[in-house]
Design an enzyme around this catalytic site. Sequence first.
Site, PDB file in Angstrom:
ATOM      1  N   GLY A 199     -44.392  64.890  -6.515  1.00  0.00           N
ATOM      2  CA  GLY A 199     -44.983  64.075  -5.441  1.00  0.00           C
ATOM      3  C   GLY A 199     -45.750  64.939  -4.445  1.00  0.00           C
ATOM      4  O   GLY A 199     -46.842  64.595  -3.988  1.00  0.00           O
ATOM      5  N   GLU A 216     -43.742  56.818  -5.045  1.00  0.00           N
ATOM      6  CA  GLU A 216     -42.491  56.113  -5.356  1.00  0.00           C
ATOM      7  C   GLU A 216     -41.541  57.157  -5.914  1.00  0.00           C
ATOM      8  O   GLU A 216     -41.609  57.502  -7.094  1.00  0.00           O
ATOM      9  CB  GLU A 216     -42.762  54.994  -6.380  1.00  0.00           C
ATOM     10  CG  GLU A 216     -43.671  53.890  -5.868  1.00  0.00           C
ATOM     11  CD  GLU A 216     -42.949  52.894  -4.958  1.00  0.00           C
ATOM     12  OE1 GLU A 216     -41.693  52.861  -4.985  1.00  0.00           O
ATOM     13  OE2 GLU A 216     -43.637  52.165  -4.233  1.00  0.00           O
ATOM     14  N   CYS A 250     -34.218  54.645 -10.970  1.00  0.00           N
ATOM     15  CA  CYS A 250     -34.418  55.264  -9.651  1.00  0.00           C
ATOM     16  C   CYS A 250     -33.548  54.626  -8.578  1.00  0.00           C
ATOM     17  O   CYS A 250     -33.152  55.300  -7.634  1.00  0.00           O
ATOM     18  CB  CYS A 250     -35.876  55.193  -9.246  1.00  0.00           C
ATOM     19  SG  CYS A 250     -36.525  53.524  -9.258  1.00  0.00           S
TER      20      CYS A 250
HETATM   21  P1  NAD Z   1     -41.787  62.552 -15.257  1.00  0.00           P
HETATM   22  O1  NAD Z   1     -41.288  63.911 -15.612  1.00  0.00           O
HETATM   23  O2  NAD Z   1     -42.195  61.614 -16.321  1.00  0.00           O
HETATM   24  O3  NAD Z   1     -42.960  62.789 -14.221  1.00  0.00           O
HETATM   25  C1  NAD Z   1     -43.675  61.730 -13.650  1.00  0.00           C
HETATM   26  C2  NAD Z   1     -45.146  61.931 -13.879  1.00  0.00           C
HETATM   27  O4  NAD Z   1     -45.590  63.121 -13.244  1.00  0.00           O
HETATM   28  C3  NAD Z   1     -45.508  62.055 -15.359  1.00  0.00           C
HETATM   29  O5  NAD Z   1     -46.594  61.191 -15.632  1.00  0.00           O
HETATM   30  C4  NAD Z   1     -45.865  63.511 -15.500  1.00  0.00           C
HETATM   31  O6  NAD Z   1     -46.828  63.735 -16.488  1.00  0.00           O
HETATM   32  C5  NAD Z   1     -46.392  63.859 -14.136  1.00  0.00           C
HETATM   33  N1  NAD Z   1     -46.253  65.280 -13.834  1.00  0.00           N
HETATM   34  C6  NAD Z   1     -45.195  66.070 -14.140  1.00  0.00           C
HETATM   35  N2  NAD Z   1     -45.418  67.331 -13.703  1.00  0.00           N
HETATM   36  C7  NAD Z   1     -46.616  67.330 -13.084  1.00  0.00           C
HETATM   37  C8  NAD Z   1     -47.397  68.327 -12.404  1.00  0.00           C
HETATM   38  N3  NAD Z   1     -46.972  69.584 -12.266  1.00  0.00           N
HETATM   39  N4  NAD Z   1     -48.587  67.961 -11.917  1.00  0.00           N
HETATM   40  C9  NAD Z   1     -49.018  66.696 -12.039  1.00  0.00           C
HETATM   41  N5  NAD Z   1     -48.328  65.720 -12.658  1.00  0.00           N
HETATM   42  C10 NAD Z   1     -47.157  66.027 -13.185  1.00  0.00           C
HETATM   43  O7  NAD Z   1     -40.706  61.757 -14.419  1.00  0.00           O
HETATM   44  P2  NAD Z   1     -39.653  62.312 -13.380  1.00  0.00           P
HETATM   45  O8  NAD Z   1     -40.329  62.879 -12.200  1.00  0.00           O
HETATM   46  O9  NAD Z   1     -38.592  63.101 -14.062  1.00  0.00           O
HETATM   47  O10 NAD Z   1     -39.023  60.897 -12.974  1.00  0.00           O
HETATM   48  C11 NAD Z   1     -37.763  60.820 -12.447  1.00  0.00           C
HETATM   49  C12 NAD Z   1     -37.833  60.726 -10.942  1.00  0.00           C
HETATM   50  O11 NAD Z   1     -38.632  59.611 -10.582  1.00  0.00           O
HETATM   51  C13 NAD Z   1     -36.499  60.488 -10.309  1.00  0.00           C
HETATM   52  O12 NAD Z   1     -36.426  61.225  -9.124  1.00  0.00           O
HETATM   53  C14 NAD Z   1     -36.520  59.007 -10.015  1.00  0.00           C
HETATM   54  O13 NAD Z   1     -35.667  58.598  -8.974  1.00  0.00           O
HETATM   55  C15 NAD Z   1     -37.941  58.787  -9.678  1.00  0.00           C
HETATM   56  N6  NAD Z   1     -38.324  57.411  -9.908  1.00  0.00           N
HETATM   57  C16 NAD Z   1     -38.708  56.671  -8.852  1.00  0.00           C
HETATM   58  C17 NAD Z   1     -39.040  55.355  -9.051  1.00  0.00           C
HETATM   59  C18 NAD Z   1     -39.479  54.482  -7.926  1.00  0.00           C
HETATM   60  O14 NAD Z   1     -39.954  53.391  -8.197  1.00  0.00           O
HETATM   61  N7  NAD Z   1     -39.349  54.895  -6.688  1.00  0.00           N
HETATM   62  C19 NAD Z   1     -38.995  54.816 -10.313  1.00  0.00           C
HETATM   63  C20 NAD Z   1     -38.608  55.622 -11.370  1.00  0.00           C
HETATM   64  C21 NAD Z   1     -38.298  56.924 -11.163  1.00  0.00           C
END
Ligand code: NAD
Length: 440
Positions: A199, A216, A250
Amino acid sequence: MNHPVPEQAADIVARLRATFRTGRTKPLEWRTDQLRRLRALLTENGPQLAAALHADLGKSAAEAHRTEIDFVVREIDHTLDRLAGWLRPEPVPVPAHLGADARAWTQYDPLGVVLVIAPWNYPAQLLLAPVVGALAAGNAVVAKPSELAPATSAVLARLLPAHLDTDAVAVVEGGVPETTALLAERFDHIFYTGNGTVGRIVMRAAAEHLTPVTLELGGKSPAFVDRGTDLDVVADRLVRGKFLNAGQTCVAPDYVLTDPETAAALEPALARAVEAVYGPDPAASAAYSRIVNERHFDRLTRLLDSGRVVVGGVHDRTARYLAPTVLADVDPSAPVMREEIFGPVLPIVTVSGPDEAIAFVNDRDKPLALYVFSDSAGTRERFAAETSSGGLGHGLPLAHLTVSDLPFGGVGESGMGRYHGRWSLETFSHRKAVLEKPLG
Ligand code: NAD
């Protein structure tokens, strides 16, 4: 497959921007047509999507429909029913010094070309629900599914261009290099769902172009169980909320806060509830998902030493199976309490009562969701007034996000911005101020 080399990102964005400039995406008819096409994609390809979700996460077909496919269909229907009304300009009163013939209103303008980046845990819902909002608001969209759910990513990359206006909607598959290439481009909004570390990367990249972002994110969502509640009901709801998608949700309750006496009674109630929902051997239950990959599996099994295993604990790395697990006697400083669990492990931490629970929550990052199980209206009101979280659920985890009229999003470390229903239109539009004064 569809992975672009970095320079293609610029071409894709340029093509979509050219379409947006023609004005094609602005009329209500284009928006509703795209939403109907997306709806048809979902209803006609349910089995394909469900198979992909099963391949990625072991989701049952029933769960794939309930939490992903039908979820987005409902969001589309909600939007289609109301969009024309939402888009009506809203008059506002004009001060007397401008004269009686002056009028003022706000109108929703589409932003332009938006980027949606989705995670792996609900890989269809979390890509498509923001896309619904982006299209309803009249934008062109680049959709970037998660590479960690490769089957779902591939199906969506094939189906979206086959159903939607390809000059206005593009899917870019891939991981860090592809997303980094996209983030170098100028978008008019970036909608990111995932973890806070990425993020921050997204927000930094967006800052270069002054692009607004919706983040999110996640975090540890607490569940407080008050003394004197019906623990069988509480345990049933906690189990269904926590172990859905094997805890990879999440807004799943991350941990339980309760007093020692209630904890002692809650432990067997949770064991009964796990058995009632998943049977004596959850590994054999079609309703129970698998951990997304070995890295997360290893991370989760390392957390099992953080307390006394009351339920579950069984695991099998080759099957990426980790049983629904409850840990008791967990110290607030234990490893399981130091990171978002995002898996089927539910620690119970004891506190003296609501006062200490509220302080516990307020001492930590603002969570995405907070759940309160209490028969006392006073206690429920205290949590509402004295804590801050993205959403607050009294008596029922997860369900608030299925109410399309409720904004869904985090606060502080759990994110910024909100979506679903009309809130998505707000996110993906600019609310333009208009003043009109006749020349005569
Ligand atoms: P993920 O690893 O799939 O990453 C999310 C996205 O970020 C992917 O599309 C990925 O390609 C991209 N990404 C990863 N590394 C990156 C980088 N260095 N630069 C640019 N883009 C990059 O998913 P995740 O982060 O493991 O998801 C889990 C997290 O998401 C948990 O913290 C969960 O709570 C949160 N989450 C939040 C919600 C919400 O609605 N608030 C929903 C689902 C998950």
